[in-house]
Design a protein around this motif. Structure first.
Motif, PDB file in Angstrom:
ATOM      1  N   THR A  58     -10.313 -14.990  30.479  1.00  0.00           N
ATOM      2  CA  THR A  58      -9.259 -14.100  30.969  1.00  0.00           C
ATOM      3  C   THR A  58      -8.942 -12.979  29.985  1.00  0.00           C
ATOM      4  O   THR A  58      -8.447 -11.932  30.392  1.00  0.00           O
ATOM      5  N   ASN A  59      -9.176 -13.187  28.696  1.00  0.00           N
ATOM      6  CA  ASN A  59      -8.693 -12.218  27.701  1.00  0.00           C
ATOM      7  C   ASN A  59      -9.782 -11.257  27.240  1.00  0.00           C
ATOM      8  O   ASN A  59      -9.946 -10.978  26.059  1.00  0.00           O
ATOM      9  N   ARG A  73      -2.123 -10.555  36.663  1.00  0.00           N
ATOM     10  CA  ARG A  73      -1.787 -11.617  35.706  1.00  0.00           C
ATOM     11  C   ARG A  73      -0.986 -10.981  34.576  1.00  0.00           C
ATOM     12  O   ARG A  73      -1.426 -10.007  33.963  1.00  0.00           O
ATOM     13  N   ASP A  75       0.654 -11.402  30.900  1.00  0.00           N
ATOM     14  CA  ASP A  75       0.561 -12.215  29.687  1.00  0.00           C
ATOM     15  C   ASP A  75       0.828 -11.319  28.486  1.00  0.00           C
ATOM     16  O   ASP A  75      -0.044 -10.556  28.061  1.00  0.00           O
ATOM     17  N   ARG A  76       1.999 -11.409  27.921  1.00  0.00           N
ATOM     18  CA  ARG A  76       2.354 -10.538  26.807  1.00  0.00           C
ATOM     19  C   ARG A  76       1.556 -10.853  25.538  1.00  0.00           C
ATOM     20  O   ARG A  76       1.528 -10.055  24.606  1.00  0.00           O
ATOM     21  N   ASN A  77       0.924 -12.031  25.503  1.00  0.00           N
ATOM     22  CA  ASN A  77       0.126 -12.410  24.334  1.00  0.00           C
ATOM     23  C   ASN A  77      -1.356 -12.056  24.484  1.00  0.00           C
ATOM     24  O   ASN A  77      -2.130 -12.295  23.567  1.00  0.00           O
ATOM     25  N   ASP A  78      -1.738 -11.538  25.631  1.00  0.00           N
ATOM     26  CA  ASP A  78      -3.148 -11.179  25.844  1.00  0.00           C
ATOM     27  C   ASP A  78      -3.545 -10.075  24.864  1.00  0.00           C
ATOM     28  O   ASP A  78      -2.843  -9.083  24.692  1.00  0.00           O
ATOM     29  N   LYS A  82      -1.926  -6.693  28.793  1.00  0.00           N
ATOM     30  CA  LYS A  82      -0.704  -7.451  29.037  1.00  0.00           C
ATOM     31  C   LYS A  82      -0.483  -7.632  30.540  1.00  0.00           C
ATOM     32  O   LYS A  82       0.015  -8.664  30.984  1.00  0.00           O
ATOM     33  N   LEU A 105      -5.100 -17.977  35.675  1.00  0.00           N
ATOM     34  CA  LEU A 105      -3.979 -17.518  34.863  1.00  0.00           C
ATOM     35  C   LEU A 105      -4.201 -17.694  33.367  1.00  0.00           C
ATOM     36  O   LEU A 105      -3.842 -16.824  32.578  1.00  0.00           O
ATOM     37  N   THR A 106      -4.755 -18.842  32.959  1.00  0.00           N
ATOM     38  CA  THR A 106      -4.877 -19.134  31.533  1.00  0.00           C
ATOM     39  C   THR A 106      -6.330 -19.039  31.079  1.00  0.00           C
ATOM     40  O   THR A 106      -7.253 -19.104  31.880  1.00  0.00           O
ATOM     41  N   ASP A 107      -6.508 -18.918  29.778  1.00  0.00           N
ATOM     42  CA  ASP A 107      -7.817 -18.588  29.232  1.00  0.00           C
ATOM     43  C   ASP A 107      -8.794 -19.762  29.349  1.00  0.00           C
ATOM     44  O   ASP A 107      -8.529 -20.862  28.861  1.00  0.00           O
ATOM     45  N   ASP A 129      -3.813 -19.805  25.452  1.00  0.00           N
ATOM     46  CA  ASP A 129      -2.899 -20.446  26.399  1.00  0.00           C
ATOM     47  C   ASP A 129      -3.601 -21.429  27.326  1.00  0.00           C
ATOM     48  O   ASP A 129      -2.951 -22.155  28.084  1.00  0.00           O
TER      49      ASP A 129
END
Length: 535
Positions: A58-59, A73, A75-78, A82, A105-107, A129
């Motif tokens: 995902t990232n 999606r 995700d502020r931590n991506d 984001k 949604l998650t990596d 995540d």
């Protein structure tokens, strides 16, 4: 002569066509299934609805496929986006070759998976995540809108990055290993995480205990291979039932990039043979050497023998990152990968474009056959999956941290299919057609399969069950082929042949779930029908 130079020597210009026949004198053909899937599939699985789940990280920033319908999606931590409105998973309809984006949604970077007894794709772990996440994809008809579901009520006890999943005789799944996780745990959860010191004992500086090769043996124990060592593991008592001799040739697991398969189970199902092939030279990963030649040795061991030893052979080419796919006939297709370097981003060179057929019933020294080469390098993060029509779907290849198209080995969005020689036109008259087969069978049950064949049948018609494994990082997690006990085929008044079959005796031979049932006539398989095997 290495793979790439041999390919360049014999490649000729071909007309623009979906079928590519690169070497007319070598068996097999290539087909471009999809020119742009939009994502590069790191993890791939076939479903009972004849669709294919494609899954990436995902990232990685933008893919080339939008999620659509206003979905994004957040995700502020991506590290890349984001607000990410791009798909990182998709479903491929094999009937139309159309792609539908899925929402993850998650990596899922370097995660693991398995197909549950009800046909659901179980997906575990990943990075960041996704480290402890458990996800499910319950497949539906190609026209449906089924999508990923990320479980909120349960998570992994230990984070799993580079772990391996294997379905067990009762339909539960053991989840094993991963970076820094020398434990096993289960889905559905039971007893938390259990220490498994074997993985720590075989760890070295280049982490060659990652993505361990796990095979369910017909005695109910697990054959587990990591680095250059293997054990028989009794997961019920959490004890090592047997230690096998080390395999010559150095480490074989990630990042040393070999592969493994358990050969077809047959007869009384008491014998299991494991093959481990290829790998990088020790130290190639630590040194970040892209041109260190891979080795081509294969070890073969009767895991259920009272005195097991490794029988060594050499493939025609050294190979890392090769996928070993069980074909309906019991032969093994070795495809994808490179001839130098190791696994990892920007860590390999000299793509090995030639598939190889491993024929286990032939004498040692005659088991390998070189097949028709492809034209697309399939490097790090490539996958290979058997399809119900007997082809092998080839997807992925992204040896870069992000999607990168201006490179010697670019991120690969094309999807291909390789057709083994058994699908050649000169064998069409031998190809059976399954006219009737039960949709559900129970362990030990006798049942009939009715088939038609263009030419009169000579010899025994085999009925073989192949499951749908989870393909990632040069290993088909949970892969299995079971050759059923059959009676000689008998023609009936309708011009069909009746084959009497007996289902596998228990879940150790064939865990519960959906299987592709192939009828094989003189080495030529039918199009499979999905059969649900239950207790």
């Amino acid at each position: 002569m290495d793979c790439l130079n041999l390919f360049l020597l014999f490649t000729f210009t071909f007309a623009c066509s979906s079928i590519i026949s690169t070497r007319a004198d070598l068996p097999g053909t290539w087909e471009l299934v999809l020119a742009d899937a939009g994502i590069s599939s790191m993890h791939t699985a076939v479903t009972r609805f004849n669709t294919v789940v494609l899954l990436d990280r995902t990232n990685i920033g933008p893919s080339r496929k939008m999620l659509g319908r206003g979905r994004c999606r957040l995700d502020r931590n991506d590290r890349a986006l984001k607000r990410d409105c791009y798909a990182h998973s998709a479903i491929l309809d094999l009937q139309t070759n159309q792609i539908r984006p899925l929402m993850i949604l998650t990596d899922t970077w370097c995660s693991s998976g398995q197909i549950l007894a009800d046909g659901t794709v179980l997906q575990t772990g990943g990075d960041l995540d996704g480290y402890k996440k458990i996800r499910k994809f319950s497949p539906c008809e190609a026209t449906g809108l089924c999508d990923w579901v990320e479980l909120d009520d349960v998570e992994l006890v230990n984070g799993r990055w580079y772990g391996t999943d294997q379905i067990l005789p009762d339909g539960s799944v053991i989840i094993l290993g991963g970076k820094g996780a020398n434990t096993v745990e289960y889905y559905p959860p039971r007893n938390g995480a259990v220490s498994f010191p074997f993985l720590a004992d075989v760890e070295d500086k280049q982490m060659d205990n990652l993505y361990p090769y796990v095979h369910l043996l017909p005695n109910g124990h697990l054959f587990i291979f990591a680095n250059d060592k293997a054990v028989m593991y009794d997961y019920e008592t959490n004890k090592i039932a047997r230690e096998y001799p080390p395999l010559d040739g150095g480490p074989r697991n990630y990042p040393s990039a070999g592969s493994s398969a358990m050969l077809a189970l047959e007869g009384d199902f008491s014998t299991a043979v494991i093959v481990v092939c290829g790998g990088a030279q020790f130290g190639a990963f630590i040194q970040r050497s892209t041109d260190t030649p891979a080795h081509g040795s294969c070890g073969r061991i009767i895991a259920t023998s009272a005195d097991p030893t490794w029988e060594m052979e050499d493939m025609p080419f050294g190979r890392i990152m090769g996928d070993m796919v069980m074909l309906p006939t019991g032969d093994v297709l070795i495809i994808n990968g490179a001839q130098a370097g190791t696994q990892g981003f920007e860590m390999a060179s000299n793509p090995c474009l030639f598939p190889v057929l491993y024929r286990p019933t032939q004498p040692a020294g005659l088991r390998f056959m070189t097949l028709n080469p492809g034209t697309i390098p399939r490097m790090y993060h490539s996958t290979a999956n058997l399809l119900p029509d007997g082809r092998v779907l080839i997807a992925g290849s992204n040896p870069h941290y992000f999607y990168k198209f201006n490179a010697e080995f670019p991120t690969e969005l094309r999807i291909e299919a390789f057709s083994p020689e058994y699908l050649s036109s000169d064998r069409a008259n031998l190809r059976p057609v399954i006219e009737e087969i039960p949709e559900t069978v129970r362990y030990g049950e006798a049942f009939d399969v009715f088939v038609t064949v263009p030419l009169p049948v000579v010899g025994i018609l085999e009925v073989n069950l192949g499951n749908a494994p989870f393909s990632t990082h040069s290993f088909q997690q949970g892969q299995r082929l079971v050759k059923l006990t059959v009676t000689p085929s008998v023609p009936d008044a309708n011009g069909r042949y009746r084959v009497g079959c007996t289902a596998p005796p228990n879940g150790a031979v064939a865990p519960p779930g959906y299987y592709m049932a192939f009828v094989v006539n003189q080495g030529v398989p039918s199009v499979a029908r999905w059969v649900h095997l239950i207790a």
